[in-house]
Design a protein around this motif. Structure first.
Motif, PDB file in Angstrom:
ATOM      1  N   ALA A 154       0.916  -1.046  -0.057  1.00 15.31           N
ATOM      2  CA  ALA A 154       0.001   0.180  -0.103  1.00 15.31           C
ATOM      3  C   ALA A 154       0.942   1.255  -0.154  1.00 15.31           C
ATOM      4  CB  ALA A 154      -0.882   0.111   1.338  1.00 15.31           C
ATOM      5  N   GLY A 155       0.419   2.216  -0.787  1.00 18.08           N
ATOM      6  CA  GLY A 155       1.462   3.337  -0.995  1.00 18.08           C
ATOM      7  C   GLY A 155       2.852   3.100  -1.810  1.00 18.08           C
ATOM      8  N   SER A 156       2.736   2.139  -2.274  1.00 18.90           N
ATOM      9  CA  SER A 156       4.056   1.915  -3.193  1.00 18.90           C
ATOM     10  C   SER A 156       3.869   2.332  -4.386  1.00 18.90           C
ATOM     11  CB  SER A 156       4.481   0.372  -2.890  1.00 18.90           C
ATOM     12  OG  SER A 156       3.625  -0.225  -3.793  1.00 18.90           O
ATOM     13  N   ASP A 157       5.159   2.639  -4.942  1.00 25.10           N
ATOM     14  CA  ASP A 157       5.492   3.264  -6.645  1.00 25.10           C
ATOM     15  C   ASP A 157       4.887   4.424  -6.452  1.00 25.10           C
ATOM     16  OD1 ASP A 157       6.799   3.169  -8.862  1.00 25.10           O
ATOM     17  OD2 ASP A 157       5.223   2.006  -9.907  1.00 25.10           O
ATOM     18  N   SER A 158       5.090   5.430  -5.747  1.00 26.13           N
ATOM     19  CA  SER A 158       4.446   6.778  -5.838  1.00 26.13           C
ATOM     20  C   SER A 158       5.044   7.676  -6.783  1.00 26.13           C
ATOM     21  CB  SER A 158       4.855   7.559  -4.512  1.00 26.13           C
ATOM     22  OG  SER A 158       4.404   6.658  -3.349  1.00 26.13           O
ATOM     23  N   ARG A 159       4.147   8.427  -7.767  1.00 29.53           N
ATOM     24  CA  ARG A 159       4.426   9.171  -8.793  1.00 29.53           C
ATOM     25  C   ARG A 159       3.346   9.946  -8.989  1.00 29.53           C
ATOM     26  NH1 ARG A 159       6.065   5.186 -13.471  1.00 29.53           N
ATOM     27  NH2 ARG A 159       7.038   4.149 -11.622  1.00 29.53           N
ATOM     28  N   ASN A 160       3.546  10.877 -10.095  1.00 28.70           N
ATOM     29  CA  ASN A 160       2.334  11.749 -10.823  1.00 28.70           C
ATOM     30  C   ASN A 160       1.975  12.810  -9.529  1.00 28.70           C
ATOM     31  OD1 ASN A 160       1.768   8.665 -11.912  1.00 28.70           O
ATOM     32  ND2 ASN A 160       1.942  10.196 -13.540  1.00 28.70           N
ATOM     33  N   PHE A 161       3.039  13.622  -9.199  1.00 27.62           N
ATOM     34  CA  PHE A 161       2.558  14.334  -8.226  1.00 27.62           C
ATOM     35  C   PHE A 161       1.987  15.659  -8.604  1.00 27.62           C
ATOM     36  CE2 PHE A 161       6.620  12.414  -6.369  1.00 27.62           C
ATOM     37  CZ  PHE A 161       6.000  11.547  -5.165  1.00 27.62           C
ATOM     38  N   ALA A 162       0.930  16.216  -8.030  1.00 26.08           N
ATOM     39  CA  ALA A 162       0.479  17.512  -8.185  1.00 26.08           C
ATOM     40  C   ALA A 162      -0.102  18.193  -6.698  1.00 26.08           C
ATOM     41  CB  ALA A 162      -0.874  17.396  -9.078  1.00 26.08           C
ATOM     42  N   VAL A 163       0.057  19.410  -6.680  1.00 31.32           N
ATOM     43  CA  VAL A 163      -0.426  20.098  -5.439  1.00 31.32           C
ATOM     44  C   VAL A 163      -1.864  20.945  -5.596  1.00 31.32           C
ATOM     45  CG1 VAL A 163       0.075  21.817  -3.796  1.00 31.32           C
ATOM     46  CG2 VAL A 163       1.906  20.200  -4.286  1.00 31.32           C
ATOM     47  N   ALA A 164      -2.700  20.688  -4.867  1.00 32.96           N
ATOM     48  CA  ALA A 164      -3.979  21.673  -5.024  1.00 32.96           C
ATOM     49  C   ALA A 164      -4.491  21.886  -3.361  1.00 32.96           C
ATOM     50  CB  ALA A 164      -4.999  20.823  -5.750  1.00 32.96           C
ATOM     51  N   ASP A 165      -4.683  23.052  -3.060  1.00 31.87           N
ATOM     52  CA  ASP A 165      -5.283  23.636  -1.915  1.00 31.87           C
ATOM     53  C   ASP A 165      -4.306  23.121  -0.648  1.00 31.87           C
ATOM     54  OD1 ASP A 165      -7.117  25.015  -0.562  1.00 31.87           O
ATOM     55  OD2 ASP A 165      -8.388  23.349  -0.370  1.00 31.87           O
ATOM     56  N   GLY A 166      -3.009  23.121  -0.854  1.00 25.98           N
ATOM     57  CA  GLY A 166      -2.158  22.797   0.221  1.00 25.98           C
ATOM     58  C   GLY A 166      -2.302  21.421   0.316  1.00 25.98           C
ATOM     59  N   MET A 167      -2.337  20.489  -0.364  1.00 25.88           N
ATOM     60  CA  MET A 167      -2.594  19.178  -0.332  1.00 25.88           C
ATOM     61  C   MET A 167      -1.908  18.325  -1.658  1.00 25.88           C
ATOM     62  SD  MET A 167      -3.839  16.820   1.552  1.00 25.88           S
ATOM     63  CE  MET A 167      -5.511  17.424   2.324  1.00 25.88           C
ATOM     64  N   LEU A 168      -0.891  17.589  -1.315  1.00 19.75           N
ATOM     65  CA  LEU A 168      -0.184  16.703  -2.267  1.00 19.75           C
ATOM     66  C   LEU A 168      -0.929  15.605  -2.684  1.00 19.75           C
ATOM     67  CD1 LEU A 168       2.626  16.495  -3.626  1.00 19.75           C
ATOM     68  CD2 LEU A 168       3.210  14.660  -1.972  1.00 19.75           C
ATOM     69  N   TYR A 169      -1.249  15.611  -4.216  1.00 14.77           N
ATOM     70  CA  TYR A 169      -2.044  14.415  -4.747  1.00 14.77           C
ATOM     71  C   TYR A 169      -1.002  13.554  -5.425  1.00 14.77           C
ATOM     72  CZ  TYR A 169      -6.425  16.606  -3.152  1.00 14.77           C
ATOM     73  OH  TYR A 169      -6.951  17.277  -2.297  1.00 14.77           O
ATOM     74  N   TYR A 170      -1.073  12.374  -5.457  1.00 13.51           N
ATOM     75  CA  TYR A 170      -0.088  11.445  -6.346  1.00 13.51           C
ATOM     76  C   TYR A 170      -0.828  10.200  -6.356  1.00 13.51           C
ATOM     77  CZ  TYR A 170       0.998   9.377  -1.801  1.00 13.51           C
ATOM     78  OH  TYR A 170       1.094   8.936  -0.512  1.00 13.51           O
ATOM     79  N   SER A 171      -0.258   9.268  -7.613  1.00 16.92           N
ATOM     80  CA  SER A 171      -0.815   8.013  -7.718  1.00 16.92           C
ATOM     81  C   SER A 171       0.294   7.085  -7.096  1.00 16.92           C
ATOM     82  CB  SER A 171      -0.846   7.666  -9.045  1.00 16.92           C
ATOM     83  OG  SER A 171       0.241   7.653  -9.888  1.00 16.92           O
TER      84      SER A 171
END
Length: 186
Positions: free
Chosen positions: A87-104
């Motif tokens: 779970a949570g492995s291979d993190s990539r495709n980062f973006a930041v919106a409203d002070g939150m980091l989003y990623y796949s």
């Protein structure tokens, strides 16, 4: 660039190991090395600035799955959340919106999902219904994100997430279960 430093990966001499380095524009480039007693990381990638700190995906010598790490430029880099499992492995495709980091990243079943992190605590999986892939696009626009994701009902299409509840279908470019395969949102 994060915290006034340019970060990059560099292959170390005569090895295939990739190290994390930075350059501040004045002094010679320096390698980011974990301090004694700090968790070690290897093969950093997908470098991204999040609120003045560097976030990246890296594995550890005991777990080769690439998890989310954070580096503030002063203290040793730290793994974020539980890095022991899938779970949570291979993190990539980062973006930041409203002070939150989003990623796949992967969930416990190796399915690629949308995750978010506020800079404290452990990351949270946003949705268990949408499937992302390694080439998923995640675009921040103001306080919301747009992403490419798959469901059996819509195929791979464009979705919108406002930070609350579940993501919603934004555009079904090829209606029905066939995928329009949108890429590189901008």
């Amino acid at each position: 660039i994060s915290g006034g430093r340019l970060y990059f990966r560099l292959q170390e001499s005569n090895t295939f190991a990739l190290g994390l380095w930075f350059y501040n524009g004045t002094n010679a480039p320096q390698q980011v090395v974990p301090a004694n007693g700090s968790p070690a990381f290897q093969s950093p990638g997908f470098l991204y600035d999040f609120n003045g700190r560097l976030v990246f995906a890296a594995s550890s010598p005991t777990n080769f799955r690439r998890h989310l790490w954070s580096y503030d430029g002063v203290n040793p880099p730290q793994p974020i959340g539980d890095t022991g499992g899938v779970a949570g492995s291979d993190s990539r495709n980062f973006a930041v919106a409203d002070g939150m980091l989003y990623y796949s990243a992967n969930d416990a079943n190796f399915d690629r999902r949308l995750w978010k992190w506020d800079g404290t605590g452990s990351p949270i999986q946003v949705s268990s219904d949408l499937e992302l892939d390694f080439n998923a696009s995640i675009l921040a626009q103001g306080d919301e994100i747009f992403l490419t994701a798959f469901t059996p009902e819509t195929g791979r299409e464009i979705w919108r997430y406002t930070g609350e509840g579940e993501p919603t279908l934004y555009a079904d470019l090829l209606p029905g279960p066939d995928s329009s395969l949108p890429l590189q949102l901008s």
